[in-house]
Design a protein around this motif. Structure first.
Motif, PDB file in Angstrom:
ATOM      1  N   LYS A  77      -4.747  11.483  -3.635  1.00  0.00           N
ATOM      2  CA  LYS A  77      -3.914  13.041  -4.330  1.00  0.00           C
ATOM      3  C   LYS A  77      -4.277  12.715  -5.647  1.00  0.00           C
ATOM      4  O   LYS A  77      -4.586  13.621  -6.305  1.00  0.00           O
ATOM      5  CB  LYS A  77      -2.419  12.947  -4.554  1.00  0.00           C
ATOM      6  CG  LYS A  77      -2.017  13.222  -2.630  1.00  0.00           C
ATOM      7  CD  LYS A  77      -0.273  13.570  -2.545  1.00  0.00           C
ATOM      8  CE  LYS A  77       0.265  13.714  -1.674  1.00  0.00           C
ATOM      9  NZ  LYS A  77       1.179  13.746  -1.244  1.00  0.00           N
ATOM     10  N   LYS A  78      -4.640  11.904  -6.466  1.00  0.00           N
ATOM     11  CA  LYS A  78      -4.831  11.431  -7.756  1.00  0.00           C
ATOM     12  C   LYS A  78      -6.014  11.778  -7.947  1.00  0.00           C
ATOM     13  O   LYS A  78      -6.769  12.904  -9.169  1.00  0.00           O
ATOM     14  CB  LYS A  78      -4.715  10.390  -8.332  1.00  0.00           C
ATOM     15  CG  LYS A  78      -3.319  10.027  -8.309  1.00  0.00           C
ATOM     16  CD  LYS A  78      -3.043   7.741  -8.632  1.00  0.00           C
ATOM     17  CE  LYS A  78      -1.755   7.364  -8.599  1.00  0.00           C
ATOM     18  NZ  LYS A  78      -2.345   6.325  -9.084  1.00  0.00           N
ATOM     19  N   ALA A  79      -7.378  11.477  -7.123  1.00  0.00           N
ATOM     20  CA  ALA A  79      -8.674  11.648  -6.973  1.00  0.00           C
ATOM     21  C   ALA A  79      -8.688  13.272  -6.300  1.00  0.00           C
ATOM     22  O   ALA A  79      -9.556  14.188  -7.153  1.00  0.00           O
ATOM     23  CB  ALA A  79      -9.932  10.880  -5.956  1.00  0.00           C
TER      24      ALA A  79
ATOM     25  N   GLN B 220       0.588  -1.404  -0.181  1.00  0.00           N
ATOM     26  CA  GLN B 220      -0.129   0.085   0.176  1.00  0.00           C
ATOM     27  C   GLN B 220       0.584   1.248   0.066  1.00  0.00           C
ATOM     28  O   GLN B 220       0.598   2.311  -1.170  1.00  0.00           O
ATOM     29  CB  GLN B 220      -0.552   0.153   0.985  1.00  0.00           C
ATOM     30  CG  GLN B 220      -1.949  -0.754   1.194  1.00  0.00           C
ATOM     31  CD  GLN B 220      -2.503  -0.908   2.263  1.00  0.00           C
ATOM     32  OE1 GLN B 220      -2.397  -0.505   2.902  1.00  0.00           O
ATOM     33  NE2 GLN B 220      -3.973  -1.744   2.375  1.00  0.00           N
ATOM     34  N   ALA B 221       1.386   1.174   0.814  1.00  0.00           N
ATOM     35  CA  ALA B 221       2.635   1.977   0.916  1.00  0.00           C
ATOM     36  C   ALA B 221       3.507   2.310  -0.460  1.00  0.00           C
ATOM     37  O   ALA B 221       3.824   3.794  -1.442  1.00  0.00           O
ATOM     38  CB  ALA B 221       4.051   2.239   1.955  1.00  0.00           C
ATOM     39  N   LYS B 222       3.848   1.589  -1.337  1.00  0.00           N
ATOM     40  CA  LYS B 222       4.537   1.785  -2.897  1.00  0.00           C
ATOM     41  C   LYS B 222       3.613   2.181  -3.432  1.00  0.00           C
ATOM     42  O   LYS B 222       3.708   2.972  -4.510  1.00  0.00           O
ATOM     43  CB  LYS B 222       4.593  -0.117  -3.323  1.00  0.00           C
ATOM     44  CG  LYS B 222       6.192   0.067  -4.035  1.00  0.00           C
ATOM     45  CD  LYS B 222       6.632  -1.533  -4.620  1.00  0.00           C
ATOM     46  CE  LYS B 222       8.372  -0.871  -4.400  1.00  0.00           C
ATOM     47  NZ  LYS B 222       8.353  -2.679  -4.631  1.00  0.00           N
ATOM     48  N   LYS B 223       2.102   1.862  -3.138  1.00  0.00           N
ATOM     49  CA  LYS B 223       1.010   2.186  -4.218  1.00  0.00           C
ATOM     50  C   LYS B 223       0.594   3.535  -4.771  1.00  0.00           C
ATOM     51  O   LYS B 223       0.642   4.434  -5.740  1.00  0.00           O
ATOM     52  CB  LYS B 223      -0.310   1.471  -4.255  1.00  0.00           C
ATOM     53  CG  LYS B 223      -1.308   1.636  -4.863  1.00  0.00           C
ATOM     54  CD  LYS B 223      -2.300   1.149  -4.201  1.00  0.00           C
ATOM     55  CE  LYS B 223      -3.126  -0.062  -4.643  1.00  0.00           C
ATOM     56  NZ  LYS B 223      -4.090  -0.739  -4.442  1.00  0.00           N
TER      57      LYS B 223
END
Length: 103
Positions: free
Chosen positions: A58-60, A50-53
């Motif tokens: 922010k994208k939304a 999840q941290a890597k993803k």
């Protein structure tokens, strides 16, 4: 100190005391809580994935900002806010074509 009766263990070799026996087990990396260790590793792997993803929030938020001020490049979500911004911050400049169409 307690001594092992035979003094020889086929898996770990020869030990003189129980303390020496447990010390050698710990040095070899044998864990006493096998299932709990596996669960902790799975949990940490999910957390790392999840941290890597990255952050979807922010994208939304970036996708919701459709209007960009031509003067100062600040971003707004809707034309009404953009018009209020432009009239308060850049009142001496003429309205952009995007805002003239909305009015």
């Amino acid at each position: 100190l307690l001594y092992l009766s035979s003094g020889i263990n086929a898996e770990y070799g020869e030990f003189q005391t129980f303390q020496h026996y447990f010390k050698q087990i710990n040095l070899r990396g044998v864990m006493a809580r096998g299932h709990q260790k596996e669960l902790a590793q799975q949990k940490n792997a999910k957390k790392a994935a999840q941290a890597k993803k990255g952050s979807d929030q922010k994208k939304a938020a970036g996708a919701a900002l459709h209007f960009t001020c031509e003067v100062c490049r600040s971003q707004m979500g809707d034309p009404k806010t953009y018009k209020q911004h432009f009239e308060s911050k850049h009142s001496k400049l003429p309205l952009p074509d995007v805002l003239k169409e909305q009015a």
